[in-house]
Design a protein around this motif. Structure first.
Motif, mmCIF file in Angstrom:
data_model
loop_
_atom_site.group_PDB
_atom_site.id
_atom_site.type_symbol
_atom_site.label_atom_id
_atom_site.label_comp_id
_atom_site.label_asym_id
_atom_site.label_seq_id
_atom_site.Cartn_x
_atom_site.Cartn_y
_atom_site.Cartn_z
ATOM 1 N N LEU A 278 -17.359 13.752 -28.000
ATOM 2 C CA LEU A 278 -18.731 13.299 -28.231
ATOM 3 C C LEU A 278 -18.814 11.788 -28.052
ATOM 4 N N VAL A 279 -19.818 11.368 -27.297
ATOM 5 C CA VAL A 279 -20.047 9.948 -27.034
ATOM 6 C C VAL A 279 -21.541 9.671 -27.249
ATOM 7 N N ASN A 280 -22.068 8.580 -26.685
ATOM 8 C CA ASN A 280 -23.404 8.132 -27.059
ATOM 9 C C ASN A 280 -24.434 8.130 -25.936
ATOM 10 N N SER A 281 -24.011 8.167 -24.679
ATOM 11 C CA SER A 281 -24.967 8.101 -23.573
ATOM 12 C C SER A 281 -24.375 8.772 -22.341
ATOM 13 N N GLY A 282 -25.252 9.051 -21.376
ATOM 14 C CA GLY A 282 -24.799 9.662 -20.136
ATOM 15 C C GLY A 282 -23.877 8.769 -19.347
ATOM 16 N N SER A 283 -24.158 7.469 -19.315
ATOM 17 C CA SER A 283 -23.275 6.536 -18.607
ATOM 18 C C SER A 283 -21.880 6.556 -19.222
ATOM 19 N N GLU A 284 -21.835 6.558 -20.548
ATOM 20 C CA GLU A 284 -20.538 6.581 -21.228
ATOM 21 C C GLU A 284 -19.805 7.895 -20.965
ATOM 22 N N ALA A 285 -20.545 8.989 -20.944
ATOM 23 C CA ALA A 285 -19.928 10.284 -20.666
ATOM 24 C C ALA A 285 -19.340 10.318 -19.263
ATOM 25 N N ASN A 286 -20.068 9.803 -18.285
ATOM 26 C CA ASN A 286 -19.549 9.804 -16.917
ATOM 27 C C ASN A 286 -18.394 8.831 -16.745
ATOM 28 N N ASP A 287 -18.421 7.718 -17.472
ATOM 29 C CA ASP A 287 -17.258 6.819 -17.479
ATOM 30 C C ASP A 287 -16.014 7.561 -17.948
ATOM 31 N N LEU A 288 -16.158 8.297 -19.051
ATOM 32 C CA LEU A 288 -15.011 9.018 -19.601
ATOM 33 C C LEU A 288 -14.558 10.125 -18.652
ATOM 34 N N ALA A 289 -15.504 10.817 -18.014
ATOM 35 C CA ALA A 289 -15.138 11.867 -17.063
ATOM 36 C C ALA A 289 -14.359 11.294 -15.891
ATOM 37 N N LEU A 290 -14.795 10.142 -15.400
ATOM 38 C CA LEU A 290 -14.095 9.466 -14.304
ATOM 39 C C LEU A 290 -12.675 9.101 -14.728
ATOM 40 N N PHE A 291 -12.560 8.573 -15.927
ATOM 41 C CA PHE A 291 -11.252 8.202 -16.451
ATOM 42 C C PHE A 291 -10.352 9.430 -16.615
ATOM 43 N N LEU A 292 -10.914 10.516 -17.148
ATOM 44 C CA LEU A 292 -10.140 11.753 -17.320
ATOM 45 C C LEU A 292 -9.606 12.277 -15.987
ATOM 46 N N ALA A 293 -10.462 12.278 -14.958
ATOM 47 C CA ALA A 293 -10.038 12.797 -13.656
ATOM 48 C C ALA A 293 -8.880 11.982 -13.097
ATOM 49 N N ARG A 294 -8.971 10.680 -13.208
ATOM 50 C CA ARG A 294 -7.902 9.833 -12.680
ATOM 51 C C ARG A 294 -6.638 9.929 -13.521
ATOM 52 N N GLU A 295 -6.798 9.978 -14.836
ATOM 53 C CA GLU A 295 -5.635 10.060 -15.713
ATOM 54 C C GLU A 295 -4.903 11.389 -15.535
ATOM 55 N N HIS A 296 -5.667 12.478 -15.424
ATOM 56 C CA HIS A 296 -5.043 13.798 -15.335
ATOM 57 C C HIS A 296 -4.363 14.033 -13.994
ATOM 58 N N THR A 297 -5.035 13.639 -12.908
ATOM 59 C CA THR A 297 -4.471 13.923 -11.580
ATOM 60 C C THR A 297 -3.452 12.887 -11.131
ATOM 61 N N GLY A 298 -3.532 11.682 -11.677
ATOM 62 C CA GLY A 298 -2.690 10.599 -11.181
ATOM 63 C C GLY A 298 -3.176 10.050 -9.856
ATOM 64 N N ASN A 299 -4.364 10.488 -9.434
ATOM 65 C CA ASN A 299 -4.959 10.014 -8.187
ATOM 66 C C ASN A 299 -6.122 9.070 -8.503
ATOM 67 N N PHE A 300 -6.668 8.430 -7.471
ATOM 68 C CA PHE A 300 -7.642 7.377 -7.729
ATOM 69 C C PHE A 300 -9.013 7.611 -7.098
ATOM 70 N N ASP A 301 -9.058 8.145 -5.883
ATOM 71 C CA ASP A 301 -10.316 8.242 -5.147
ATOM 72 C C ASP A 301 -11.257 9.284 -5.755
ATOM 73 N N ILE A 302 -12.522 8.889 -5.871
ATOM 74 C CA ILE A 302 -13.581 9.756 -6.387
ATOM 75 C C ILE A 302 -14.672 9.856 -5.322
ATOM 76 N N LEU A 303 -15.176 11.069 -5.104
ATOM 77 C CA LEU A 303 -16.274 11.268 -4.171
ATOM 78 C C LEU A 303 -17.559 11.557 -4.932
ATOM 79 N N THR A 304 -18.648 11.086 -4.375
ATOM 80 C CA THR A 304 -19.971 11.321 -4.945
ATOM 81 C C THR A 304 -20.951 11.551 -3.804
ATOM 82 N N LEU A 305 -22.170 11.920 -4.135
ATOM 83 C CA LEU A 305 -23.162 12.205 -3.106
ATOM 84 C C LEU A 305 -24.156 11.060 -2.981
ATOM 85 N N GLY A 306 -24.593 10.776 -1.763
ATOM 86 C CA GLY A 306 -25.696 9.861 -1.573
ATOM 87 C C GLY A 306 -26.899 10.358 -2.352
#
Length: 493
Positions: free
Chosen positions: A148-176
């Motif tokens: 549990l966090v406080n805002s959508g920006s904070e939630a997406n920050d944590l999700a980004l961090f989780l993906a990089r921490e778990h996979t050991g990889n760095f690149d993230i893709l997003t949509l225009g």
């Protein structure tokens, strides 16, 4: 220090007659509302303007020529300082999910406020465990571990961090066309120039083409999961979609050319919110998720605007795409206006944070958990998901007729109570309508007693995302107001 002399009291009569646009002479009235707001008794408008210029770090919104001073809210209604009532079709930017000051939510918050406001999630507090169990029950296996966090920006920050921490990889893709927040990291995930500052944000983010079947290079008459399709011609045979195949190929090209053999992940909204309810071709996300997983990446569903039954057909937007994300982020409607957000993932991914300490001071706050729990109760008890499906269909089918009647209505799209009207200067080229004309239309709609938002890269898409407590009368009234505003625009131009 605020002086008592700065306070002002307004006593106003109740009125259901619609101001502006000459509607009063036509006999158009707002749907009835039994709630009686309190008289406004606070700072004068001009005084607040002075305080804003002296002390506020935020730019005052420019939705209207004269910013609204809103005084009170009840369910789908808002009142300004003069006692005018407005039908809210924007929900505080898609945040009021079950209604302004919903009595059940207010009662739950009041009870908790008399017991315990805050401690820390280093202690055990009943409201925290009651809530996370209830929230987890809305998600499929194995998405059962919650931060549990406080805002959508904070939630997406944590999700980004989780993906990089778990996979050991760095690149993230997003949509225009995506919007994932305004923090330094989440701004990197956002691909709308309106929300980008000319500064380095988050490195390692790669934006792919927005699969917009109305404005993009490819699109047809059967592409999207919506009761209203585009007016573009389509020669695809049943079960095939040329537009989907082309947008998938564009995504594949980025994977093959711009990142390494492994990626950390991909983040997307099931329907793009700030970009104006943009929907992808059916099957697009399923193929893209498979490609990301093949590159060892995680898939993140940003449900900040699409979750909690707003789309009608499903409680979560990703379910409408028949995909299973590895991480889900949520905010806005989760707390009905209370600052609350969450990241939900699997136990395996969550345990990746055990390599170092992870802590959030306000995450799991007893007040936030109590409010979130009450919101879930109301959603289930009052059938807001079913209401979203029924009323969204009613509204979209009515609005779809505008495309034939008004030259500036290029597209109507969405699902449930998440709707966009794409306004154009020319239907063939799909050139966005000039901003000043959109502003005129929104001004007329507001003066007639309806509030909505705008979006897209040029702010030329009308965004309709009301509290999920509308009635059929509200929908019909809103459609009538939009019709009159567009009629007035046609007469001017």
């Amino acid at each position: 220090m605020l002086m008592r002399s700065a306070l002002r009291t307004w006593s106003f009569p109740r009125t259901d007659r619609v101001p502006g646009l000459g509607f009063a002479s036509q006999g158009l009235h707002m749907p009835p509302c039994e709630f009686q707001p309190q008289p406004y008794q606070s700072l004068p408008y001009e005084y607040m303007q002075k305080v804003h210029h002296a002390h506020s770090g935020y730019l005052r919104g420019k939705l209207y020529r004269r910013p609204l001073l809103l005084h009170q809210g009840h369910m789908q209604w808002l009142w300004d300082m003069d006692g005018r009532r407005y039908l809210d079709l924007f929900s505080g930017i898609v945040t009021i999910s079950v209604g302004h000051c919903h009595p059940k939510v207010v009662a739950a918050a009041t009870r908790q406020a008399h017991k315990l406001w805050h401690t820390t999630n280093l202690y055990m507090v009943p409201s925290f465990y009651e809530y996370i169990e209830k929230l987890a029950a809305t998600l499929p296996e194995p998405l059962k571990v919650i931060f549990l966090v406080n805002s959508g920006s904070e939630a997406n920050d944590l999700a980004l961090f989780l993906a990089r921490e778990h996979t050991g990889n760095f690149d993230i893709l997003t949509l225009g066309g995506a919007y994932h927040g305004g923090s330094s990291q989440s701004m990197g995930l956002t691909s709308l120039s309106t929300w980008k500052h000319n500064l380095p944000t988050s490195f390692g983010i790669h934006a792919t083409m927005c699969p917009d079947v109305f404005r993009g290079p490819w699109g047809g008459a059967h592409c999207r999961d919506s009761p209203v399709q585009t007016l573009r011609t389509c020669s695809c045979s049943p079960g095939s979609c040329h537009a989907k195949n082309m947008y998938v190929q564009c995504f594949r090209d980025v994977l093959d050319s711009s990142v390494g053999k492994k990626v950390a992940g991909f983040i997307c909204e099931p329907i793009q919110g700030v970009n104006g309810a943009v929907q992808y071709p059916k099957g697009f996300l399923k193929e893209v998720f498979d490609m990301v997983h093949d590159r060892s990446g995680l898939c993140i569903a940003d449900e900040v605007q699409t979750g909690f039954g707003r789309l009608g057909s499903h409680f979560w937007g990703f379910q409408s795409h028949d995909v299973m994300p590895d991480i889900v982020t949520m905010a806005k409607g989760i707390g009905n206006g209370f600052p609350l957000a969450a990241v939900v993932t699997t136990r395996e991914i969550a345990d990746s944070l055990g390599r170092a300490k992870h802590f959030n001071t306000f995450g799991g706050n007893p007040m936030a958990c109590t409010v979130g729990s009450a919101v879930l109760d109301v959603i289930h008890e009052e059938g807001t998901q079913e209401r979203s499906a029924e009323l969204g269909l009613r509204m979209m089918q009515a609005l779809a007729k505008f495309r034939e009647e008004f030259r500036v209505v290029g597209d109507v799209r969405g699902k449930g109570l998440m709707i966009g009207l794409d306004l154009v200067k020319d239907k063939e080229s799909r050139t966005p309508l000039p901003t000043e004309e959109v502003t005129e239309i929104m001004q007329d709609i507001m003066e007639a007693g309806v509030l909505l938002g705008s979006g897209g890269n040029h702010n030329t898409i009308l965004r309709i995302k009301p509290p999920m407590c509308l009635s059929e009368q509200d929908v019909d009234f809103a459609v009538a107001v939009l019709h009159q505003a567009l009629t007035r625009h046609a007469a001017r131009h």
